[in-house]
Structure formats: structure tokens, C-alpha cells
Motif scaffolding. Structure first.
Motif, mmCIF file in Angstrom:
data_model
loop_
_atom_site.group_PDB
_atom_site.id
_atom_site.type_symbol
_atom_site.label_atom_id
_atom_site.label_comp_id
_atom_site.label_asym_id
_atom_site.label_seq_id
_atom_site.Cartn_x
_atom_site.Cartn_y
_atom_site.Cartn_z
ATOM 1 N N ARG A 124 0.836 -1.199 0.000
ATOM 2 C CA ARG A 124 0.000 0.000 0.000
ATOM 3 C C ARG A 124 0.877 1.257 0.000
ATOM 4 O O ARG A 124 2.096 1.181 -0.157
ATOM 5 C CB ARG A 124 -0.938 -0.025 1.212
ATOM 6 N N ALA A 125 0.247 2.419 0.157
ATOM 7 C CA ALA A 125 0.953 3.696 0.077
ATOM 8 C C ALA A 125 2.129 3.732 1.043
ATOM 9 O O ALA A 125 2.009 3.339 2.203
ATOM 10 C CB ALA A 125 -0.013 4.846 0.380
ATOM 11 N N GLY A 126 3.262 4.194 0.551
ATOM 12 C CA GLY A 126 4.456 4.297 1.377
ATOM 13 C C GLY A 126 5.225 2.997 1.495
ATOM 14 O O GLY A 126 6.175 2.902 2.279
ATOM 15 N N GLU A 127 4.855 1.998 0.683
ATOM 16 C CA GLU A 127 5.493 0.689 0.770
ATOM 17 C C GLU A 127 6.023 0.264 -0.606
ATOM 18 O O GLU A 127 5.638 0.808 -1.637
ATOM 19 C CB GLU A 127 4.508 -0.358 1.280
ATOM 20 N N THR A 128 6.890 -0.745 -0.582
ATOM 21 C CA THR A 128 7.350 -1.384 -1.803
ATOM 22 C C THR A 128 7.197 -2.885 -1.648
ATOM 23 O O THR A 128 7.042 -3.390 -0.529
ATOM 24 C CB THR A 128 8.814 -1.033 -2.117
ATOM 25 N N CYS A 129 7.219 -3.596 -2.753
ATOM 26 C CA CYS A 129 7.121 -5.059 -2.707
ATOM 27 C C CYS A 129 8.508 -5.628 -2.441
ATOM 28 O O CYS A 129 9.397 -5.546 -3.291
ATOM 29 C CB CYS A 129 6.562 -5.597 -4.022
ATOM 30 N N ILE A 130 8.686 -6.213 -1.258
ATOM 31 C CA ILE A 130 10.018 -6.689 -0.886
ATOM 32 C C ILE A 130 10.432 -7.888 -1.726
ATOM 33 O O ILE A 130 11.629 -8.113 -1.952
ATOM 34 C CB ILE A 130 10.087 -7.021 0.621
ATOM 35 N N LEU A 131 9.472 -8.659 -2.236
ATOM 36 C CA LEU A 131 9.834 -9.754 -3.143
ATOM 37 C C LEU A 131 10.496 -9.200 -4.408
ATOM 38 O O LEU A 131 11.478 -9.756 -4.901
ATOM 39 C CB LEU A 131 8.593 -10.570 -3.513
ATOM 40 N N THR A 132 9.939 -8.103 -4.917
ATOM 41 C CA THR A 132 10.533 -7.473 -6.094
ATOM 42 C C THR A 132 11.946 -6.993 -5.783
ATOM 43 O O THR A 132 12.885 -7.252 -6.540
ATOM 44 C CB THR A 132 9.687 -6.282 -6.564
ATOM 45 N N ALA A 133 12.079 -6.281 -4.673
ATOM 46 C CA ALA A 133 13.389 -5.733 -4.308
ATOM 47 C C ALA A 133 14.427 -6.846 -4.115
ATOM 48 O O ALA A 133 15.557 -6.742 -4.598
ATOM 49 C CB ALA A 133 13.263 -4.895 -3.042
ATOM 50 N N SER A 134 14.040 -7.911 -3.432
ATOM 51 C CA SER A 134 14.990 -8.997 -3.181
ATOM 52 C C SER A 134 15.356 -9.711 -4.482
ATOM 53 O O SER A 134 16.515 -10.118 -4.662
ATOM 54 C CB SER A 134 14.412 -9.982 -2.161
ATOM 55 N N CYS A 135 14.382 -9.859 -5.383
ATOM 56 C CA CYS A 135 14.674 -10.504 -6.667
ATOM 57 C C CYS A 135 15.583 -9.640 -7.531
ATOM 58 O O CYS A 135 16.449 -10.151 -8.248
ATOM 59 C CB CYS A 135 13.377 -10.822 -7.407
ATOM 60 N N VAL A 136 15.386 -8.327 -7.480
ATOM 61 C CA VAL A 136 16.268 -7.415 -8.201
ATOM 62 C C VAL A 136 17.696 -7.546 -7.681
ATOM 63 O O VAL A 136 18.660 -7.624 -8.451
ATOM 64 C CB VAL A 136 15.768 -5.962 -8.070
ATOM 65 N N LEU A 137 17.848 -7.584 -6.369
ATOM 66 C CA LEU A 137 19.184 -7.659 -5.774
ATOM 67 C C LEU A 137 19.843 -9.004 -6.037
ATOM 68 O O LEU A 137 21.068 -9.084 -6.181
ATOM 69 C CB LEU A 137 19.102 -7.389 -4.274
ATOM 70 N N ALA A 138 19.026 -10.077 -6.101
ATOM 71 C CA ALA A 138 19.579 -11.416 -6.281
ATOM 72 C C ALA A 138 19.604 -11.858 -7.739
ATOM 73 O O ALA A 138 20.144 -12.924 -8.055
ATOM 74 C CB ALA A 138 18.769 -12.419 -5.454
ATOM 75 N N GLY A 139 18.995 -11.074 -8.635
ATOM 76 C CA GLY A 139 18.942 -11.456 -10.036
ATOM 77 C C GLY A 139 18.038 -12.645 -10.292
ATOM 78 O O GLY A 139 18.292 -13.449 -11.197
ATOM 79 N N MET A 140 16.960 -12.760 -9.515
ATOM 80 C CA MET A 140 16.043 -13.895 -9.644
ATOM 81 C C MET A 140 14.735 -13.448 -10.299
ATOM 82 O O MET A 140 14.428 -12.263 -10.329
ATOM 83 C CB MET A 140 15.732 -14.479 -8.255
ATOM 84 N N SER A 141 13.976 -14.408 -10.815
ATOM 85 C CA SER A 141 12.655 -14.117 -11.360
ATOM 86 C C SER A 141 11.648 -14.024 -10.216
ATOM 87 O O SER A 141 11.879 -14.519 -9.108
ATOM 88 C CB SER A 141 12.223 -15.188 -12.356
ATOM 89 N N TYR A 142 10.509 -13.396 -10.500
ATOM 90 C CA TYR A 142 9.498 -13.154 -9.463
ATOM 91 C C TYR A 142 8.814 -14.469 -9.095
ATOM 92 O O TYR A 142 8.274 -15.161 -9.985
ATOM 93 C CB TYR A 142 8.481 -12.134 -9.979
ATOM 94 N N PRO A 143 8.776 -14.842 -7.796
ATOM 95 C CA PRO A 143 8.276 -16.165 -7.408
ATOM 96 C C PRO A 143 6.786 -16.217 -7.096
ATOM 97 O O PRO A 143 6.282 -17.258 -6.658
ATOM 98 C CB PRO A 143 9.093 -16.456 -6.144
ATOM 99 N N ALA A 144 6.079 -15.118 -7.283
ATOM 100 C CA ALA A 144 4.653 -15.073 -6.962
ATOM 101 C C ALA A 144 3.950 -14.299 -8.077
ATOM 102 O O ALA A 144 4.443 -14.219 -9.198
ATOM 103 C CB ALA A 144 4.430 -14.417 -5.593
#
Length: 222
Positions: free
Chosen positions: A75-95
Motif C-alpha cells: 500500500r501507500a508508502g510501501e514497496t514489494c520486498i519480493l521485487t526488491a529482493s529478486c532485483v538484488l539477487a537477479g532472480m525471477s518473481y516467485p509469486a
């Protein structure tokens, strides 16, 4: 809501020096998601990170049977941590992630976001804080699924929806199928429990609508 309005919701931007804010502004692209628009499909490459200004994105996992369970909402003021972690790890989105309502956000390219995490302590702190919060949410979800009975989980869901983030409402416009999807259960199970809640006088159920009649009775299941 423009890019600056969205970014002001994030402390690493709001408290940054002017030069840093200008750097964020130049890299940001504003996007709008309509209800039902996907932010990511499962298996997508994570090419960007979004910061939500308003609205809600539902992150969920779908099984082979077609049943779904909600992992969390962004929601407002937040980010998707799955996206951020996948960006940092170079992985595809798991959900999968889909907009539940009209959503305004800004997105940053993955290489830019990785550079900021590496070079800016304020951005790292934001990512780590978000990760800690989401991990706690997911641990609570695992505990609910593993140890709590379905009637308690349903009552908690209804109470939370009626509370409406501090703006209480008495009518929910939601189907049994939507509730089942949120809770990772079967529609038949949800329908049976809703009828029991109605029999006890806690709620009134109609097609696509649930009305709160007695909150105290509903909370007896918690």
C-alpha cells in the motif's frame, strides 16, 4: 498525484539532500495501474522496483489447483520486498502481484536500484526495514495456516476489513470466492462458516455483500 508527491511518502527521499532528491526524480517513472492490472506475473524477470503512492497491490501465490493465498498487500508508502529482493539477487518473481484498486506508483530500473542500495545507507535501511516487516507478516501467515482454525482466520479477516484501517465500515462488498482466495481456502468452507456466523447474529450475508450486525459476537471467535 505526481512523482514528487509519491516519493515524499518515503523517508529516504523526504529527508535526502536536494541533490539526492533530484537524482531520484530523474530516475523515477510514474505509472498507473487499474484494478486487475498485473504488476508482475509469476516467473517474470524483475526489471524494476515500484514505490506505491496510493492504492493497493495484492501479492499472492497460486497452486496447480487454481487456489490462491494472499501473501501480503503493498500500500501507500510501501514497496514489494519480493521485487526488491529478486532485483538484488537477479532472480525471477516467485509469486504474482495484481492491483486491487487504482494504484499510482513510481518505478526505478533494476540497475539503478541496485546501485542505490550499494551506495546509500538510507535506501539500504528502508529495504531492510521492509524485509523485516514482511518476514514478520509471512511468519504470522504460516502460523495462522498451520495452527489456527479456519473460523478464527475468517473472523480475523472480517474484523480487519470492517475496521478498514481506522475508518470503520459496517458493509463489505465482497464475494465468498474472493474471501476464499484471500485466505487460501475453498469457497464452500467460507460459505459454511459465514452462514454459521450469520446464524449466531454476528453478520448478515447477502449476494456480494456482508453486513456487520454484532461485532462482539464476531470477536468471540478470535
Amino acid at each position: 498525484m505526481d512523482k514528487s508527491d509519491i516519493l515524499q511518502k518515503y523517508c529516504f527521499y523526504a529527508h535526502a539532500p536536494l541533490a539526492a532528491r533530484q537524482k531520484f526524480d530523474r530516475a523515477a517513472t510514474q505509472v498507473e495501474l487499474n484494478p486487475g492490472d498485473f504488476y508482475f506475473h509469476e516467473g517474470d524477470a524483475c526489471t524494476h522496483v515500484a514505490l506505491v503512492g496510493n492504492g493497493s497491490i495484492r501479492v499472492y501465490k497460486a497452486g496447480e489447483s487454481g487456489r490462491e493465498i494472499t501473501l501480503y498487500h503493498v500500500r501507500a508508502g510501501e514497496t514489494c520486498i519480493l521485487t526488491a529482493s529478486c532485483v538484488l539477487a537477479g532472480m525471477s518473481y516467485p509469486a504474482a502481484a495484481v492491483a486491487e484498486s487504482q494504484t499510482d506508483a513510481v518505478i526505478f530500473p533494476a540497475p539503478v536500484f541496485r546501485d542505490w542500495v550499494a551506495s546509500m545507507a538510507t535506501v539500504r535501511d528502508f529495504v531492510f526495514q521492509t524485509l523485516a516487516t514482511r518476514m514478520a507478516d509471512l511468519m504470522a501467515l504460516v502460523e495462522e495456516i498451520t495452527f489456527n482454525k479456519m473460523d478464527k482466520r475468517l473472523a480475523e479477516y472480517l474484523c480487519q476489513r470492517f475496521e478498514n484501517e481506522g475508518r470503520p465500515i459496517t458493509v463489505l462488498h465482497v464475494t465468498h470466492e474472493q474471501i476464499a482466495t484471500e485466505l487460501g481456502s475453498a469457497r464452500e468452507v467460507v460459505s459454511r462458516l459465514l452462514k454459521e456466523f450469520e446464524r449466531l447474529g454476528a453478520i448478515e450475508v447477502a449476494r456480494g455483500r456482508i453486513r456487520l450486525r454484532n461485532e462482539a459476537t464476531l470477536r468471540q471467535f478470535l
